[in-house]
Design a protein around this motif. Structure first.
Motif, mmCIF file in Angstrom:
data_model
loop_
_atom_site.group_PDB
_atom_site.id
_atom_site.type_symbol
_atom_site.label_atom_id
_atom_site.label_comp_id
_atom_site.label_asym_id
_atom_site.label_seq_id
_atom_site.Cartn_x
_atom_site.Cartn_y
_atom_site.Cartn_z
ATOM 1 N N ARG A 43 15.887 -70.042 8.157
ATOM 2 C CA ARG A 43 16.158 -69.100 7.063
ATOM 3 C C ARG A 43 17.497 -69.480 6.447
ATOM 4 N N VAL A 44 17.481 -69.815 5.185
ATOM 5 C CA VAL A 44 18.678 -70.335 4.515
ATOM 6 C C VAL A 44 19.203 -69.308 3.516
ATOM 7 N N LEU A 45 20.497 -68.993 3.596
ATOM 8 C CA LEU A 45 21.152 -68.237 2.524
ATOM 9 C C LEU A 45 21.815 -69.267 1.618
ATOM 10 N N SER A 46 21.386 -69.325 0.358
ATOM 11 C CA SER A 46 21.870 -70.343 -0.565
ATOM 12 C C SER A 46 22.679 -69.684 -1.676
ATOM 13 N N ILE A 47 23.999 -69.873 -1.628
ATOM 14 C CA ILE A 47 24.910 -69.256 -2.600
ATOM 15 C C ILE A 47 25.325 -70.337 -3.585
ATOM 16 N N GLN A 48 24.686 -70.351 -4.750
ATOM 17 C CA GLN A 48 24.923 -71.410 -5.736
ATOM 18 C C GLN A 48 24.720 -70.842 -7.138
ATOM 19 N N SER A 49 24.892 -71.693 -8.131
ATOM 20 C CA SER A 49 24.730 -71.253 -9.511
ATOM 21 C C SER A 49 23.257 -71.087 -9.877
ATOM 22 N N HIS A 50 23.020 -70.278 -10.908
ATOM 23 C CA HIS A 50 21.695 -70.194 -11.525
ATOM 24 C C HIS A 50 21.841 -70.578 -12.989
ATOM 25 N N THR A 51 20.962 -71.436 -13.458
ATOM 26 C CA THR A 51 20.917 -71.712 -14.888
ATOM 27 C C THR A 51 19.533 -71.337 -15.396
ATOM 28 N N VAL A 52 19.496 -70.703 -16.579
ATOM 29 C CA VAL A 52 18.215 -70.313 -17.168
ATOM 30 C C VAL A 52 17.384 -71.575 -17.403
ATOM 31 N N GLN A 53 18.007 -72.565 -18.057
ATOM 32 C CA GLN A 53 17.324 -73.813 -18.352
ATOM 33 C C GLN A 53 17.862 -74.910 -17.439
ATOM 34 N N GLY A 54 16.987 -75.716 -16.927
ATOM 35 C CA GLY A 54 17.406 -76.905 -16.191
ATOM 36 C C GLY A 54 17.567 -76.659 -14.695
ATOM 37 N N TYR A 55 17.752 -77.765 -13.962
ATOM 38 C CA TYR A 55 17.734 -77.719 -12.502
ATOM 39 C C TYR A 55 19.037 -78.208 -11.899
ATOM 40 N N VAL A 56 19.986 -77.262 -11.741
ATOM 41 C CA VAL A 56 21.189 -77.489 -10.956
ATOM 42 C C VAL A 56 21.315 -76.288 -10.006
ATOM 43 N N GLY A 57 22.260 -76.333 -9.091
ATOM 44 C CA GLY A 57 22.537 -75.188 -8.222
ATOM 45 C C GLY A 57 21.295 -74.701 -7.494
ATOM 46 N N ASN A 58 21.112 -73.380 -7.473
ATOM 47 C CA ASN A 58 19.937 -72.836 -6.775
ATOM 48 C C ASN A 58 18.633 -73.332 -7.378
ATOM 49 N N LYS A 59 18.632 -73.593 -8.674
ATOM 50 C CA LYS A 59 17.392 -74.104 -9.293
ATOM 51 C C LYS A 59 17.029 -75.485 -8.749
ATOM 52 N N LEU B 177 13.707 -76.817 -0.698
ATOM 53 C CA LEU B 177 13.771 -76.260 0.662
ATOM 54 C C LEU B 177 12.523 -75.449 0.976
ATOM 55 N N GLN B 178 12.029 -74.721 -0.018
ATOM 56 C CA GLN B 178 10.780 -73.970 0.201
ATOM 57 C C GLN B 178 9.626 -74.928 0.462
ATOM 58 N N LEU B 179 9.580 -76.032 -0.293
ATOM 59 C CA LEU B 179 8.512 -77.016 -0.078
ATOM 60 C C LEU B 179 8.572 -77.583 1.341
ATOM 61 N N LEU B 180 9.791 -77.703 1.897
ATOM 62 C CA LEU B 180 9.943 -78.233 3.251
ATOM 63 C C LEU B 180 9.731 -77.151 4.313
ATOM 64 N N GLY B 181 9.371 -75.963 3.875
ATOM 65 C CA GLY B 181 8.958 -74.926 4.826
ATOM 66 C C GLY B 181 10.003 -73.885 5.166
ATOM 67 N N TYR B 182 11.110 -73.881 4.446
ATOM 68 C CA TYR B 182 12.170 -72.925 4.750
ATOM 69 C C TYR B 182 12.011 -71.640 3.948
ATOM 70 N N ASP B 183 12.422 -70.520 4.571
ATOM 71 C CA ASP B 183 12.633 -69.294 3.812
ATOM 72 C C ASP B 183 14.018 -69.397 3.196
ATOM 73 N N VAL B 184 14.110 -69.234 1.897
ATOM 74 C CA VAL B 184 15.402 -69.373 1.220
ATOM 75 C C VAL B 184 15.719 -68.108 0.441
ATOM 76 N N ASP B 185 16.881 -67.528 0.717
ATOM 77 C CA ASP B 185 17.346 -66.355 -0.020
ATOM 78 C C ASP B 185 18.481 -66.783 -0.933
ATOM 79 N N PRO B 186 18.265 -66.804 -2.258
ATOM 80 C CA PRO B 186 19.328 -67.251 -3.154
ATOM 81 C C PRO B 186 20.237 -66.106 -3.593
ATOM 82 N N ILE B 187 21.538 -66.355 -3.546
ATOM 83 C CA ILE B 187 22.509 -65.501 -4.240
ATOM 84 C C ILE B 187 23.069 -66.361 -5.361
ATOM 85 N N ASN B 188 23.040 -65.830 -6.586
ATOM 86 C CA ASN B 188 23.486 -66.611 -7.740
ATOM 87 C C ASN B 188 24.960 -66.342 -8.016
ATOM 88 N N SER B 189 25.798 -67.355 -7.781
ATOM 89 C CA SER B 189 27.248 -67.199 -7.964
ATOM 90 C C SER B 189 27.599 -66.999 -9.441
#
Ligand code: PLP
Length: 208
Positions: A6-22, A28-40
C-alpha cells in the motif's frame, strides 16, 4: 514474486499530461499496488510550459488529510513516495507525516539506498521529456519491492519499461510530423501499459 503493498504517494497533480502522481499512480497500480495519492499541488499542466495556473497545498492542508485518515484507522502504508512539493510548510509537514506513518508501521519504506553497485548502459535518446523522474521512482519502488534481494533485476525491469515507453513516445511524435527535439514531450504512459506490466528486459545491469 507477488509481494505488493500500500503506497501513499504525495506528488503533484496536473490536469493535462503525465508528471507527478499522474506519472506514478497508474504504473504502480498496474504492478499490483494499492496507491493512495495526495496531490501536493493541482496545476493545469507541468511547469515546463510557458505558463501554468492552479493551487498549492500548505502544510496544514496536508495534515488535515492525514488526520482524516488517522481518525478512521486508515494510516497503514508499506511505502511512502514523495515528489514535487509546492510550499515550504508542506515540505516541513512531510517530516511529521513520515513519523506518523512509522508509528503505525515501523517497517514503512521511504528511502532505500543500493547496497550493491552496478550500472546499466542505455543509449541517449535525442529528445527531452518530463515526468520521467517520477515514473522512474515509481517503477523502481514497484520492482524493488517484488525483488528485494535482487536490485539488479529490479532496475533492469524498471529501466526496460522506461526505455520502451520513451521510444514509443518519440515514435508517436515523429509519426505526426513533430520534431522530438523541438520541445519537451509528454510521455505516452497509458499506451505503454503492456511495457509496464510485462517489460522485455533489453538492458542488463553490469557489476563494477
Ligand atoms: N511535477 C510538476 C508540477 C512538474 O512541473 C514537473 C516537471 O516539470 C514534475 C513534477 C517532474 O517531472 P520529472 O519527473 O521529469 O522530474
Amino acid at each position: 514474486p507477488s509481494e505488493t503493498g500500500r503506497v501513499l504517494s504525495i506528488q503533484s497533480h496536473t490536469v493535462q499530461g503525465y508528471v507527478g502522481n499522474k506519472a506514478a499512480v497508474f504504473p504502480l497500480q498496474l504492478l499490483g499496488y494499492d496507491v493512495d495519492p495526495i496531490n501536493s499541488v493541482q496545476f493545469s499542466n507541468h511547469t515546463g510550459y510557458p505558463t501554468f495556473k492552479g493551487q498549492v497545498l500548505n502544510g496544514q492542508q496536508l495534515w488535515d488529510l492525514i488526520e482524516g485518515l488517522e481518525a478512521n484507522d486508515l494510516l497503514y502504508y508499506t511505502h511512502l513516495l514523495t515528489g514535487y512539493i509546492g510550499s515550504v510548510s508542506f515540505l516541513d509537514t512531510i517530516l511529521k507525516v513520515i513519523d506518523k506513518l512509522r508509528s503505525v508501521n515501523p517497517k514503512l519504506v521511504y528511502e532505500d539506498q543500493p547496497p550493491q553497485q552496478f550500472k546499466i548502459v542505455i543509449p541517449k535518446i535525442p529528445a527531452y521529456f518530463t515526468g520521467t523522474g517520477d515514473l522512474t521512482t515509481a517503477l523502481l519502488l514497484g520492482w524493488s519491492n517484488k525483488y528485494p534481494d535482487d536490485l539488479d533485476r529490479a532496475s533492469e525491469l524498471a529501466v526496460s519499461s522506461l526505455q520502451a515507453l520513451l521510444h514509443r513516445t518519440v515514435n508517436d511524435y515523429k509519426s505526426v510530423g513533430f520534431d522530438p527535439q523541438s520541445s519537451s514531450l509528454e510521455i505516452r504512459l497509458i499506451q505503454s501499459k503492456d511495457d509496464i506490466c510485462n517489460p522485455q528486459v533489453n538492458y542488463k545491469a553490469e557489476k563494477y
